[in-house]
Design a protein around this motif. Structure first.
Motif: not given
Length: 186
Positions: A76-85
């Motif tokens: 969740s922390a990394d996804e907020r920073q880098f995005g996903s998909g």
């Protein structure tokens, strides 16, 4: 008739119409409040006592929940920073695919996959998460060894970067799915 009687009649009529519309009488409401809701199961009573027995949470279920929470916190922390998909810098349609921004996202994805592998080390019931994490780490290794983050100009190298980058872009969502599958023992 007095001025205050008309509003009281309106309130009484509305209250009565509510009872009629719902089909409830005062006695039905009273009976319902004394009975447990139909959707909640009755606790089982042990024959020797009158206290409800509580099913203990299995060690396997506790382990799955612990893994899910640890992995979810990290991704969740990394996804907020880098995005996903498609919002990831490693998406095959992203102009950042061949930059340090995708490399940073790839490293974070690999670290999250490493965390997942360390959390499930030696535990049964995490085949999906194990497979996803290993696939992600392999994709990051390929992306790194091809030098994809350095803006390669050779067409064959750029083409070879697309597959691992797509795996990396989807990595956080796949790790989350793997962690959820672990709750089901898969």
């Amino acid at each position: 008739m007095m001025k205050w009687q008309a509003p009281l009649r309106a309130v009484a009529v509305l209250g009565l119409s509510g009872v009629l519309v719902t089909g409830c009488s005062d006695s039905e409401v009273a009976n319902r409040s004394e009975q447990p809701p139909a959707s909640s199961p009755s606790p089982s009573l042990s024959p020797s006592s009158s206290t409800p027995s509580v099913e203990p949470v299995s060690a396997k279920a506790q382990a799955a929940e612990k893994v899910k929470l640890a992995v979810e916190r990290r991704i969740s922390a990394d996804e907020r920073q880098f995005g996903s998909g498609t919002n990831s810098p490693c998406s095959t349609s992203s102009p950042q695919l061949f930059t340090a921004k995708c490399k940073a996202a790839a490293d974070a994805t690999s670290d999250a996959a490493g965390l997942a592998l360390s959390e499930i080390d030696g535990r049964q019931g995490f085949a999906t998460l194990d497979s996803v994490a290993r696939k992600l780490q392999a994709a990051v290794g390929t992306y790194t060894s091809l030098g994809c983050a350095t803006g390669p100009t050779a067409a064959d190298t750029r083409t070879a970067c697309l597959e691992p980058a797509a795996v990396i872009a989807q990595g956080f969502a796949d790790l989350r799915g793997g962690a959820n599958a672990g709750l089901a023992g898969k």
